[in-house]
Design a protein around this motif. Structure first.
Motif, PDB file in Angstrom:
ATOM      1  N   GLN A  68      -1.512  14.399  -1.403  1.00  0.00           N
ATOM      2  CA  GLN A  68      -2.336  13.209  -1.235  1.00  0.00           C
ATOM      3  C   GLN A  68      -2.318  12.364  -2.515  1.00  0.00           C
ATOM      4  OE1 GLN A  68      -6.708  13.608  -1.093  1.00  0.00           O
ATOM      5  NE2 GLN A  68      -6.551  12.801   0.979  1.00  0.00           N
ATOM      6  N   PRO A  69      -2.155  11.064  -2.374  1.00  0.00           N
ATOM      7  CA  PRO A  69      -2.123  10.205  -3.564  1.00  0.00           C
ATOM      8  C   PRO A  69      -3.515  10.023  -4.149  1.00  0.00           C
ATOM      9  CG  PRO A  69      -2.082   8.859  -1.601  1.00  0.00           C
ATOM     10  CD  PRO A  69      -2.052  10.287  -1.131  1.00  0.00           C
ATOM     11  N   ASP A  70      -3.579   9.519  -5.378  1.00  0.00           N
ATOM     12  CA  ASP A  70      -4.880   9.251  -5.997  1.00  0.00           C
ATOM     13  C   ASP A  70      -5.599   8.102  -5.309  1.00  0.00           C
ATOM     14  OD1 ASP A  70      -4.353  11.217  -7.759  1.00  0.00           O
ATOM     15  OD2 ASP A  70      -3.668   9.904  -9.378  1.00  0.00           O
ATOM     16  N   LYS A  71      -4.805   7.107  -4.923  1.00  0.00           N
ATOM     17  CA  LYS A  71      -5.381   5.928  -4.266  1.00  0.00           C
ATOM     18  C   LYS A  71      -4.683   5.729  -2.932  1.00  0.00           C
ATOM     19  CE  LYS A  71      -6.117   3.552  -8.677  1.00  0.00           C
ATOM     20  NZ  LYS A  71      -5.507   2.560  -9.578  1.00  0.00           N
ATOM     21  N   PRO A  72      -5.382   5.139  -1.948  1.00  0.00           N
ATOM     22  CA  PRO A  72      -4.745   4.866  -0.655  1.00  0.00           C
ATOM     23  C   PRO A  72      -3.505   3.987  -0.827  1.00  0.00           C
ATOM     24  CG  PRO A  72      -7.092   4.341  -0.578  1.00  0.00           C
ATOM     25  CD  PRO A  72      -6.766   4.644  -2.002  1.00  0.00           C
ATOM     26  N   PHE A  73      -2.611   4.050   0.140  1.00  0.00           N
ATOM     27  CA  PHE A  73      -1.381   3.263   0.032  1.00  0.00           C
ATOM     28  C   PHE A  73      -1.588   1.782   0.325  1.00  0.00           C
ATOM     29  CE2 PHE A  73       0.514   7.519   0.466  1.00  0.00           C
ATOM     30  CZ  PHE A  73       1.347   7.479  -0.648  1.00  0.00           C
ATOM     31  N   ASP A  74      -2.805   1.401   0.743  1.00  0.00           N
ATOM     32  CA  ASP A  74      -3.042  -0.036   0.890  1.00  0.00           C
ATOM     33  C   ASP A  74      -3.895  -0.552  -0.272  1.00  0.00           C
ATOM     34  OD1 ASP A  74      -5.404   1.174   1.602  1.00  0.00           O
ATOM     35  OD2 ASP A  74      -5.774  -0.073   3.378  1.00  0.00           O
ATOM     36  N   ASP A  75      -3.927   0.230  -1.345  1.00  0.00           N
ATOM     37  CA  ASP A  75      -4.640  -0.194  -2.558  1.00  0.00           C
ATOM     38  C   ASP A  75      -3.609  -0.812  -3.516  1.00  0.00           C
ATOM     39  OD1 ASP A  75      -5.853  -0.374  -5.044  1.00  0.00           O
ATOM     40  OD2 ASP A  75      -7.014   1.474  -4.774  1.00  0.00           O
ATOM     41  N   PHE A  76      -3.739  -2.116  -3.745  1.00  0.00           N
ATOM     42  CA  PHE A  76      -2.716  -2.806  -4.534  1.00  0.00           C
ATOM     43  C   PHE A  76      -3.033  -2.859  -6.019  1.00  0.00           C
ATOM     44  CE2 PHE A  76      -2.453  -4.524  -0.170  1.00  0.00           C
ATOM     45  CZ  PHE A  76      -1.258  -3.915   0.162  1.00  0.00           C
TER      46      PHE A  76
ATOM     47  N   THR B 151      -4.945  -5.727  12.702  1.00  0.00           N
ATOM     48  CA  THR B 151      -5.777  -4.664  12.126  1.00  0.00           C
ATOM     49  C   THR B 151      -5.036  -3.337  12.181  1.00  0.00           C
ATOM     50  OG1 THR B 151      -6.784  -4.439  14.287  1.00  0.00           O
ATOM     51  CG2 THR B 151      -8.030  -5.664  12.621  1.00  0.00           C
ATOM     52  N   MET B 152      -5.325  -2.508  11.190  1.00  0.00           N
ATOM     53  CA  MET B 152      -4.689  -1.208  11.114  1.00  0.00           C
ATOM     54  C   MET B 152      -5.282  -0.280  12.172  1.00  0.00           C
ATOM     55  SD  MET B 152      -4.297   1.048   7.666  1.00  0.00           S
ATOM     56  CE  MET B 152      -3.297  -0.001   6.629  1.00  0.00           C
ATOM     57  N   THR B 153      -4.432   0.481  12.803  1.00  0.00           N
ATOM     58  CA  THR B 153      -4.906   1.436  13.815  1.00  0.00           C
ATOM     59  C   THR B 153      -5.289   2.748  13.143  1.00  0.00           C
ATOM     60  OG1 THR B 153      -2.702   2.319  14.152  1.00  0.00           O
ATOM     61  CG2 THR B 153      -3.349   0.475  15.563  1.00  0.00           C
ATOM     62  N   GLU B 154      -5.789   3.644  13.914  1.00  0.00           N
ATOM     63  CA  GLU B 154      -6.113   4.992  13.433  1.00  0.00           C
ATOM     64  C   GLU B 154      -4.849   5.665  12.864  1.00  0.00           C
ATOM     65  OE1 GLU B 154      -8.825   7.665  14.078  1.00  0.00           O
ATOM     66  OE2 GLU B 154      -7.379   8.856  12.938  1.00  0.00           O
ATOM     67  N   ALA B 155      -3.728   5.520  13.591  1.00  0.00           N
ATOM     68  CA  ALA B 155      -2.456   6.089  13.118  1.00  0.00           C
ATOM     69  C   ALA B 155      -2.063   5.475  11.781  1.00  0.00           C
ATOM     70  CB  ALA B 155      -1.360   5.865  14.151  1.00  0.00           C
ATOM     71  N   GLY B 156      -2.332   4.172  11.650  1.00  0.00           N
ATOM     72  CA  GLY B 156      -2.028   3.486  10.401  1.00  0.00           C
ATOM     73  C   GLY B 156      -2.863   4.020   9.251  1.00  0.00           C
ATOM     74  N   GLU B 157      -4.170   4.194   9.519  1.00  0.00           N
ATOM     75  CA  GLU B 157      -5.061   4.716   8.472  1.00  0.00           C
ATOM     76  C   GLU B 157      -4.614   6.096   8.018  1.00  0.00           C
ATOM     77  OE1 GLU B 157      -9.202   4.536   9.434  1.00  0.00           O
ATOM     78  OE2 GLU B 157      -9.279   2.354   9.183  1.00  0.00           O
ATOM     79  N   LYS B 158      -4.083   6.847   8.954  1.00  0.00           N
ATOM     80  CA  LYS B 158      -3.605   8.193   8.617  1.00  0.00           C
ATOM     81  C   LYS B 158      -2.388   8.093   7.696  1.00  0.00           C
ATOM     82  CE  LYS B 158      -3.116  12.685  10.732  1.00  0.00           C
ATOM     83  NZ  LYS B 158      -1.907  13.165  11.430  1.00  0.00           N
ATOM     84  N   THR B 162      -5.922   5.823   4.155  1.00  0.00           N
ATOM     85  CA  THR B 162      -6.989   4.896   3.798  1.00  0.00           C
ATOM     86  C   THR B 162      -8.085   4.969   4.862  1.00  0.00           C
ATOM     87  OG1 THR B 162      -7.430   2.609   3.136  1.00  0.00           O
ATOM     88  CG2 THR B 162      -5.949   2.917   5.018  1.00  0.00           C
ATOM     89  N   GLY B 163      -9.164   4.192   4.678  1.00  0.00           N
ATOM     90  CA  GLY B 163     -10.269   4.236   5.633  1.00  0.00           C
ATOM     91  C   GLY B 163     -10.835   5.639   5.698  1.00  0.00           C
ATOM     92  N   GLN B 164     -10.900   6.173   6.916  1.00  0.00           N
ATOM     93  CA  GLN B 164     -11.461   7.523   7.052  1.00  0.00           C
ATOM     94  C   GLN B 164     -10.522   8.606   6.512  1.00  0.00           C
ATOM     95  OE1 GLN B 164     -11.484   8.971  11.170  1.00  0.00           O
ATOM     96  NE2 GLN B 164     -10.853   6.923  11.815  1.00  0.00           N
ATOM     97  N   HIS B 165      -9.269   8.213   6.221  1.00  0.00           N
ATOM     98  CA  HIS B 165      -8.328   9.191   5.665  1.00  0.00           C
ATOM     99  C   HIS B 165      -8.097   8.973   4.167  1.00  0.00           C
ATOM    100  CE1 HIS B 165      -7.127  10.868   9.565  1.00  0.00           C
ATOM    101  NE2 HIS B 165      -7.286   9.641  10.021  1.00  0.00           N
ATOM    102  N   ALA B 166      -8.954   8.185   3.534  1.00  0.00           N
ATOM    103  CA  ALA B 166      -8.775   7.878   2.110  1.00  0.00           C
ATOM    104  C   ALA B 166      -9.002   9.123   1.269  1.00  0.00           C
ATOM    105  CB  ALA B 166      -9.749   6.782   1.699  1.00  0.00           C
ATOM    106  N   PRO B 167      -8.292   9.196   0.113  1.00  0.00           N
ATOM    107  CA  PRO B 167      -8.510  10.324  -0.793  1.00  0.00           C
ATOM    108  C   PRO B 167      -9.983  10.331  -1.229  1.00  0.00           C
ATOM    109  CG  PRO B 167      -6.702   8.926  -1.552  1.00  0.00           C
ATOM    110  CD  PRO B 167      -7.348   8.227  -0.409  1.00  0.00           C
ATOM    111  N   SER B 168     -10.575  11.499  -1.344  1.00  0.00           N
ATOM    112  CA  SER B 168     -11.984  11.553  -1.735  1.00  0.00           C
ATOM    113  C   SER B 168     -12.133  11.134  -3.191  1.00  0.00           C
ATOM    114  CB  SER B 168     -12.528  12.958  -1.528  1.00  0.00           C
ATOM    115  OG  SER B 168     -11.747  13.869  -2.269  1.00  0.00           O
TER     116      SER B 168
END
Ligand code: SF4
Ligand code: SF4
Ligand code: SF4
Lengths: 309, 178
Positions: A68-76, B151-158, B162-168
């Motif tokens: 898992q990356p540190d930041k989401p992949f849509d974080d620019f 808009t990004m779908t659930e599959a996209g968020e995965k 990001t979103g509900q799948h974002a790193p803690s």
């Protein structure tokens, strides 16, 4: 199609070539005339199309089952990261990264995707002492993690700073780098995950020969849009991943001083000076010993930290 | 290098194709005949489809700007004119009839191996959409962010984690190991 150029083949051309060359200077070695597999695949990366969306990074992470990356992949905000004075680079957690370049005089930033370039005559392969690397007929430079001793020679030999290492919990050093999605896709003739994910078709997958044709066509039809150069056509003897840019390549982070011939030739010249067996090997074995000890040391250290937790 | 013979072959192939597909006269589509909205969703997976406001775009752009030579006027691109000055309209105005949705598949790549083919670099459907839309939006100040259009779908968020799948939060921050 079955044969693959392993390090052995290269070394036959390389090392034997060196020995022969010392005796009969006029005889050319095999490796020096190896021009790559005719049907080898590649990717043409067009910087004028890339919008820095990082879809390729996300797809690579998923396909290669990377952490898992540190930041989401849509974080620019990652484009602003600087580590030790440098932009992000590939490592054991990410086989590809996209970086942003603000070029003076341009009203918009440019983005450049970095990964292994899958050289036609890879320096990582020729420099490896334990035969860990293979250049497949499909064009990928892959490696066998089981034989790697973690000596890091390939890391130093690679002109693009690509191979990195993971010292995993099993205490096996493991090379980590882009493998052109060989196992899961390229082998079956499918495009790599990053290529498939790119919305802009900034990544064009195809036979390397065809990609050169496409690159030249783009330059010819829209000369105002492109530098008249395909980076990787000749750099380090040719690479399977090649690049088109609207600005001089050194302004978007490319090393424009790499030689136009394979690094192998340089290794060979170097080897020609003194027989390697007499000089380098004792030092190397000492190095291996140190590495083996380091492994134990790491193991102990890890166990220590475990206890602390 | 493209030889003269190959060029001739290519031109001939295009010429023959042109004759077969020659449109009946007076078929030029009026902007008013065009649909109000077009749902672009054949590739939707990581992002939802786009409800493309076609009517609005006909007011700010001419048909050929997007439809190239397929409808609404003469070809303008100097590269296209070389062969297509008199090609006339094509049979279809639909993007997906020409831009393949299986770009880079074995089949797609082998079709492009044909030495007589000039259009070896025709973008696939996803590329065609984005290159057409984004390039123009960049020039005209239209929206260019991914989620500005879909808009990004659930599959996209995965996939984008990001979103509900974002790193803690605890694992976030500086990239470790450096
Ligand atoms: S870019 Fe580096 S790691 Fe990749 S094939 Fe070339 S030398 Fe090897
Ligand atoms: S080719 Fe595969 S491994 Fe290499 S960067 Fe693309 S997705 Fe990652
Ligand atoms: S997916 Fe394509 S457009 Fe997006 S950052 Fe990667 S190369 Fe650039």
């Amino acid at each position: 199609m079955k044969t693959t150029v392993s390090r052995r083949t290269f070394i036959k051309g390389g090392l034997a070539g060196t020995v022969v060359a010392t005796v009969l200077p006029e005889k050319k070695s095999q490796a020096a005339t190896f021009e790559g597999y005719p049907d080898g695949m590649g990717v043409l990366v067009d910087l004028t199309r890339c919008v820095g969306c990082r879809s390729c990074e996300a797809a690579c992470n998923e396909e290669q089952k990377l952490p898992q990356p540190d930041k989401p992949f849509d974080d620019f905000s990652v484009f602003d990261e600087i580590h030790h004075g440098q932009k992000r680079r590939t490592d054991e957690t990410r086989y590809t990264v996209v970086n942003r370049y603000d070029v003076p005089g341009l009203d918009h930033p440019l983005f450049r995707k970095i990964q292994c370039n899958h050289c036609q005559e890879p320096a990582c392969l020729t420099s490896c002492f334990v035969n860990a690397y293979t250049k497949t007929p499909e064009g990928a430079v892959i490696y066998n993690p089981n034989v790697c001793v973690g000596c890091r020679t390939c890391m130093i030999a690679c002109p693009f700073n690509i191979p990195t290492f993971k010292y995993s919990s099993a205490f096996n050093p493991r090379i980590m780098k882009c493998i052109f999605c060989y196992d899961t896709r390229l082998k079956e003739g499918r495009p790599p995950a990053c290529v498939e994910a790119c919305p802009q078709e900034a990544l064009t997958f195809g036979k390397r020969n065809k990609l050169l044709e496409i690159g030249r066509q783009r330059i010819r039809e829209t000369p105002d849009k492109y530098e008249d150069h395909i980076y990787g056509e000749h750099e380090v003897g040719g690479t399977a991943w090649m690049y088109l840019s609207s600005v001089p390549f050194d302004q978007v982070g490319f090393d424009t001083h790499v030689p136009k011939e394979p690094i192998l030739n340089y290794v060979k010249d170097f080897l020609g000076i003194v027989p390697m067996v007499l000089t380098v090997w004792p030092a190397l074995f000492a190095g291996f010993h140190l590495l083996a000890t380091r492994k134990d040391w790491l193991k102990n250290k890890n166990e220590d930290t475990h206890e602390e937790e | 290098m493209r030889t003269r013979k190959k060029m001739l072959q290519a031109t001939l192939a295009i010429a023959i194709g042109g004759i077969l597909l020659w449109p009946e006269p007076g078929r030029t589509m009026e902007a008013a005949d065009a649909p109000e909205t077009v749902e672009i969703n054949s590739l939707a997976r990581l992002y939802s489809g786009v409800d493309f406001n076609h009517a609005m775009h006909t007011e700010i752009a001419s048909c050929v700007q997007c439809h190239h030579h397929t409808t609404g006027g003469e070809v303008t691109d100097p590269n296209c004119i070389r062969c297509h000055a008199k090609s006339g309209e094509a049979d279809t105005v639909s993007c997906k009839e020409c831009h393949s949705s299986d770009r880079f598949s074995k089949d797609d790549l082998s079709k492009r191996d044909n030495p007589a083919l000039y259009h070896i670099d025709k973008p696939g459907l996803k590329g065609a959409y984005h290159l057409n839309c984004v390039t123009c939006h960049q020039k005209t100040g239209g929206p260019t962010g991914c989620q500005d259009c879909h808009t990004m779908t659930e599959a996209g968020e995965k996939m984008f984690q990001t979103g509900q799948h974002a790193p803690s939060e605890t694992t976030g921050g500086e990239h470790s190991g450096h």
